[in-house]
Design an enzyme around this catalytic site. Structure first.
Site, PDB file in Angstrom:
ATOM      1  N   MET A  93       8.951   9.595  23.672  1.00 44.01           N
ATOM      2  CA  MET A  93       8.582   8.619  22.438  1.00 44.01           C
ATOM      3  C   MET A  93       8.474   9.103  21.099  1.00 44.01           C
ATOM      4  O   MET A  93       7.465   9.904  20.938  1.00 44.01           O
ATOM      5  CB  MET A  93       7.266   7.894  22.626  1.00 44.01           C
ATOM      6  CG  MET A  93       7.429   7.094  24.195  1.00 44.01           C
ATOM      7  SD  MET A  93       8.383   5.817  24.203  1.00 44.01           S
ATOM      8  CE  MET A  93       7.171   4.746  23.306  1.00 44.01           C
ATOM      9  N   ASP A 152       9.501  15.466  24.175  1.00 40.46           N
ATOM     10  CA  ASP A 152       8.864  14.302  24.096  1.00 40.46           C
ATOM     11  C   ASP A 152       9.846  12.951  24.054  1.00 40.46           C
ATOM     12  O   ASP A 152      10.877  13.144  23.250  1.00 40.46           O
ATOM     13  CB  ASP A 152       7.880  14.266  22.594  1.00 40.46           C
ATOM     14  CG  ASP A 152       7.066  13.013  22.880  1.00 40.46           C
ATOM     15  OD1 ASP A 152       6.763  12.526  23.885  1.00 40.46           O
ATOM     16  OD2 ASP A 152       6.705  12.517  21.746  1.00 40.46           O
ATOM     17  N   ASP A 196      59.575  58.787  40.285  1.00 40.12           N
ATOM     18  CA  ASP A 196      60.333  58.038  39.363  1.00 40.12           C
ATOM     19  C   ASP A 196      61.502  57.541  39.865  1.00 40.12           C
ATOM     20  O   ASP A 196      62.409  58.211  40.438  1.00 40.12           O
ATOM     21  CB  ASP A 196      60.270  58.928  38.013  1.00 40.12           C
ATOM     22  CG  ASP A 196      60.773  57.879  36.961  1.00 40.12           C
ATOM     23  OD1 ASP A 196      59.732  57.928  35.985  1.00 40.12           O
ATOM     24  OD2 ASP A 196      61.807  57.628  36.806  1.00 40.12           O
ATOM     25  N   ILE A 197      61.651  56.210  39.674  1.00 38.67           N
ATOM     26  CA  ILE A 197      62.742  55.680  40.100  1.00 38.67           C
ATOM     27  C   ILE A 197      64.120  56.062  39.319  1.00 38.67           C
ATOM     28  O   ILE A 197      64.107  55.764  38.147  1.00 38.67           O
ATOM     29  CB  ILE A 197      62.618  54.055  40.256  1.00 38.67           C
ATOM     30  CG1 ILE A 197      61.198  53.466  40.916  1.00 38.67           C
ATOM     31  CG2 ILE A 197      63.962  53.351  40.850  1.00 38.67           C
ATOM     32  CD1 ILE A 197      61.079  52.049  41.009  1.00 38.67           C
ATOM     33  N   GLU A 243      58.269  52.577  35.911  1.00 37.67           N
ATOM     34  CA  GLU A 243      58.876  52.939  37.110  1.00 37.67           C
ATOM     35  C   GLU A 243      58.286  54.080  37.603  1.00 37.67           C
ATOM     36  O   GLU A 243      58.849  54.907  38.416  1.00 37.67           O
ATOM     37  CB  GLU A 243      60.315  52.763  37.071  1.00 37.67           C
ATOM     38  CG  GLU A 243      60.743  54.098  36.090  1.00 37.67           C
ATOM     39  CD  GLU A 243      61.166  53.546  34.907  1.00 37.67           C
ATOM     40  OE1 GLU A 243      60.308  52.827  34.150  1.00 37.67           O
ATOM     41  OE2 GLU A 243      62.000  54.080  34.165  1.00 37.67           O
ATOM     42  N   ASN A 251      67.410  46.985  35.954  1.00 41.86           N
ATOM     43  CA  ASN A 251      66.920  45.666  34.920  1.00 41.86           C
ATOM     44  C   ASN A 251      68.022  45.101  34.339  1.00 41.86           C
ATOM     45  O   ASN A 251      68.232  43.973  34.525  1.00 41.86           O
ATOM     46  CB  ASN A 251      65.902  46.392  34.101  1.00 41.86           C
ATOM     47  CG  ASN A 251      64.636  46.263  34.812  1.00 41.86           C
ATOM     48  OD1 ASN A 251      64.258  45.454  35.537  1.00 41.86           O
ATOM     49  ND2 ASN A 251      63.697  47.214  34.309  1.00 41.86           N
ATOM     50  N   ASP A 261       7.698  17.517  19.916  1.00 43.38           N
ATOM     51  CA  ASP A 261       6.795  16.347  19.876  1.00 43.38           C
ATOM     52  C   ASP A 261       6.306  15.839  18.381  1.00 43.38           C
ATOM     53  O   ASP A 261       6.177  16.544  17.574  1.00 43.38           O
ATOM     54  CB  ASP A 261       5.438  16.955  20.562  1.00 43.38           C
ATOM     55  CG  ASP A 261       4.607  15.462  21.186  1.00 43.38           C
ATOM     56  OD1 ASP A 261       4.598  15.459  22.337  1.00 43.38           O
ATOM     57  OD2 ASP A 261       3.997  14.533  20.415  1.00 43.38           O
ATOM     58  N   ASP A 262       6.222  14.469  17.975  1.00 42.50           N
ATOM     59  CA  ASP A 262       6.095  13.885  16.752  1.00 42.50           C
ATOM     60  C   ASP A 262       4.463  14.091  16.616  1.00 42.50           C
ATOM     61  O   ASP A 262       4.233  13.840  15.313  1.00 42.50           O
ATOM     62  CB  ASP A 262       6.481  12.653  16.778  1.00 42.50           C
ATOM     63  CG  ASP A 262       6.017  11.746  17.870  1.00 42.50           C
ATOM     64  OD1 ASP A 262       5.627  11.938  18.976  1.00 42.50           O
ATOM     65  OD2 ASP A 262       5.352  10.468  17.503  1.00 42.50           O
ATOM     66  N   ASP A 304      61.433  43.927  39.379  1.00 46.94           N
ATOM     67  CA  ASP A 304      60.107  43.796  39.902  1.00 46.94           C
ATOM     68  C   ASP A 304      60.137  43.671  41.492  1.00 46.94           C
ATOM     69  O   ASP A 304      59.333  44.608  42.034  1.00 46.94           O
ATOM     70  CB  ASP A 304      59.557  42.428  39.535  1.00 46.94           C
ATOM     71  CG  ASP A 304      58.967  42.426  37.988  1.00 46.94           C
ATOM     72  OD1 ASP A 304      59.046  43.606  37.469  1.00 46.94           O
ATOM     73  OD2 ASP A 304      58.435  41.390  37.571  1.00 46.94           O
TER      74      ASP A 304
HETATM   75 MG   LIG Z   1       5.590  11.215  20.978  1.00 46.04          MG
END
Ligand SMILES: [Mg+2]
Length: 455
Positions: free
Chosen positions: A55, A53, A328-329, A371, A336, A9-10, A345
């Site tokens: 103004m 404010d 384990d694969i 894997e 791959n 506010d002024d 995947d």
């Molecule tokens: Mg004012």
């Protein structure tokens, strides 16, 4: 709930008066006397709310608000425009500049405190969301999405037994782009949460029901607790309105209802509701992301270690034995290399599926990495664990795997090692070590077989 409030506010007397009133309610107050100072302090001090404010000489409040909202570092801070005139034009300008709310001078403590209370509640939800955003998963929730969600229309249920005022409020809401249903149209108050209602507008002017009782009821009920409640009350009835806020109502609006005011209050509450929805969704997703392997849907290493710890604790304290199978694969690298990583995947996903469909509900199937798979088998002695592992091995080897989107079929096998708890001094790493040694034996004696270090 305490908050840090920046008062802009002024006029010095106005600043001092507001500061005294706010400090009397235990708020922390920061002061700025012009627009430039306000912008700097907002950025640096990150207040919870700004009372601005309109103004002011030089840069007026609208301009300050626009700049605050245009800056990423300050856009999230709720702004209340303080106007001298009770002028609709001013309010619209303020809301257009991005302000969350407004107050008309001179204002009473109740109006001031209920504004700040409502925005503080809103802000605490928004702040939590921002914090989560900062701590990860950022890319999903970009500003565009936030903006879209912020400005989604609200679904408001108007609970007022007066047909005329009820219809008038619903019209105002609809003209502001929101969905509104009145109690009179709906015929009852059931299933509010299921209907997707965000905001309940409860009239305290109704003769046929007690709005405060309803407010308390909705706030104590699990299904409706997160609904925002707006109380509509007579300006003479501030004491009851205050009681409503204590009971958990989010905000108060006085009759006769001003359209701009109603839409501003609803907008803030609607944003709060969206934020809460987003937070929930992100908590769920965050939890899932932290324990689930995204490719296979199995549990990840982190969750696996947690579970092993807790099963081991129970087992060494005299509970049932726990066993693990490590699988384990075989020759995964060549899958791959020969068919590509997408085929790799596909194989991982299918092995995961066969594992899951060949264990009991209480077993915990994990993919610690690569894997490699691990099944935790609670309440399972070594011989039963070996039988289960053999069943799983067969389930993998029995049917070919379809890869390259169904264009090719290949044979896949797994090697597995079983380990079981042997004594009260056993640790998780002892258990894993045993399974690992057994797995190595299975690999070195020809693969596609189960070995055990279970006894
Ligand atoms: Mg004012």
């Amino acid at each position: 709930m305490s908050a840090r409030i920046l008062v802009v506010d002024d006029i010095e007397a106005n600043r001092r008066l507001l500061k005294a009133r706010l400090e009397a309610q235990y708020y922390t107050v920061l002061l700025a006397e012009n627009g430039m100072q306000a912008l700097g302090m907002a950025k640096e001090e990150q207040p919870d709310i700004i009372l601005l404010d309109v103004m002011m000489p030089g840069m007026d409040g609208y301009e300050v608000c626009k700049r605050l909202k245009a800056d990423n570092q300050t856009a999230h801070i709720p702004v209340v425009m303080v106007t001298a005139l009770n002028d609709t034009e001013d309010r619209i300008r303020g809301l257009d500049a991005g302000a969350e709310d407004f107050l008309t001078k001179p204002f009473e403590d109740f109006a001031l405190m209920s504004r700040i209370g409502a925005l503080t509640r809103y802000n605490s939800v928004a702040a939590e969301l921002r914090q989560r955003q900062a701590s990860g998963l950022k890319d999903e929730l970009n500003e565009n999405l936030l903006q879209r969600i912020r400005d989604k229309p609200a679904r408001v249920f108007v609970v007022d037994d007066n047909p005329r005022s009820s219809a008038r409020i619903a019209d105002m809401l609809r003209s502001g782009g929101h969905n509104a249903v009145t109690l009179i149209e709906a015929g009852g108050l059931s299933n509010l949460a299921e209907q997707g209602v965000d905001i309940l507008l409860l009239s305290m002017l109704s003769d046929r029901f007690d709005a405060l009782k309803l407010c308390a009821h909705f706030k104590s009920n699990e299904a409706t607790r997160s609904l925002s409640i707006l109380l509509l009350c007579d300006p003479e009835d501030q004491q009851r309105a205050g009681k409503g806020l204590e009971l958990g109502a989010s905000d108060v609006i006085f009759s006769p209802v001003d359209r701009q005011e109603l839409l501003a209050r609803v907008r803030t509450q609607a944003r709060r509701a969206r934020y809460i929805d987003m937070l929930r969704e992100r908590v769920d997703r965050g939890l899932e992301l932290s324990i689930i392997d995204q490719l296979t849907g199995l549990y990840n290493r982190r969750f696996m270690m947690n579970q092993l710890e807790s099963f081991m604790r129970r087992a060494v304290m005299g509970g049932a034995p726990v066993s693990v199978m490590m699988a384990d694969i075989d020759h995964f690298k060549s899958v791959n290399d020969t068919y590509g990583h997408d085929a790799g995947d596909e194989v991982l996903v299918e092995v995961a599926r066969r594992l899951k469909s060949n264990v009991r509900a209480l077993d915990v199937v994990c993919r610690p990495g690569g894997e490699e798979f691990l099944v935790i088998m609670p309440e399972t002695p070594g011989d039963l664990a070996c039988a289960a592992a053999e069943r799983i091995r067969q389930a993998v080897a029995a049917q070919p795997f379809s890869v390259n989107k169904g264009e090719r079929e290949i044979s896949i096998t797994v090697s597995a090692g079983v380990g079981t708890i042997l004594g009260p001094d056993d640790t998780v790493s002892d258990l894993i070590k045993r399974a690992d040694v057994a797995l190595y034996q299975a690999k070195s004696s020809g693969r596609n077989r189960v070995e055990n270090q279970a006894a």
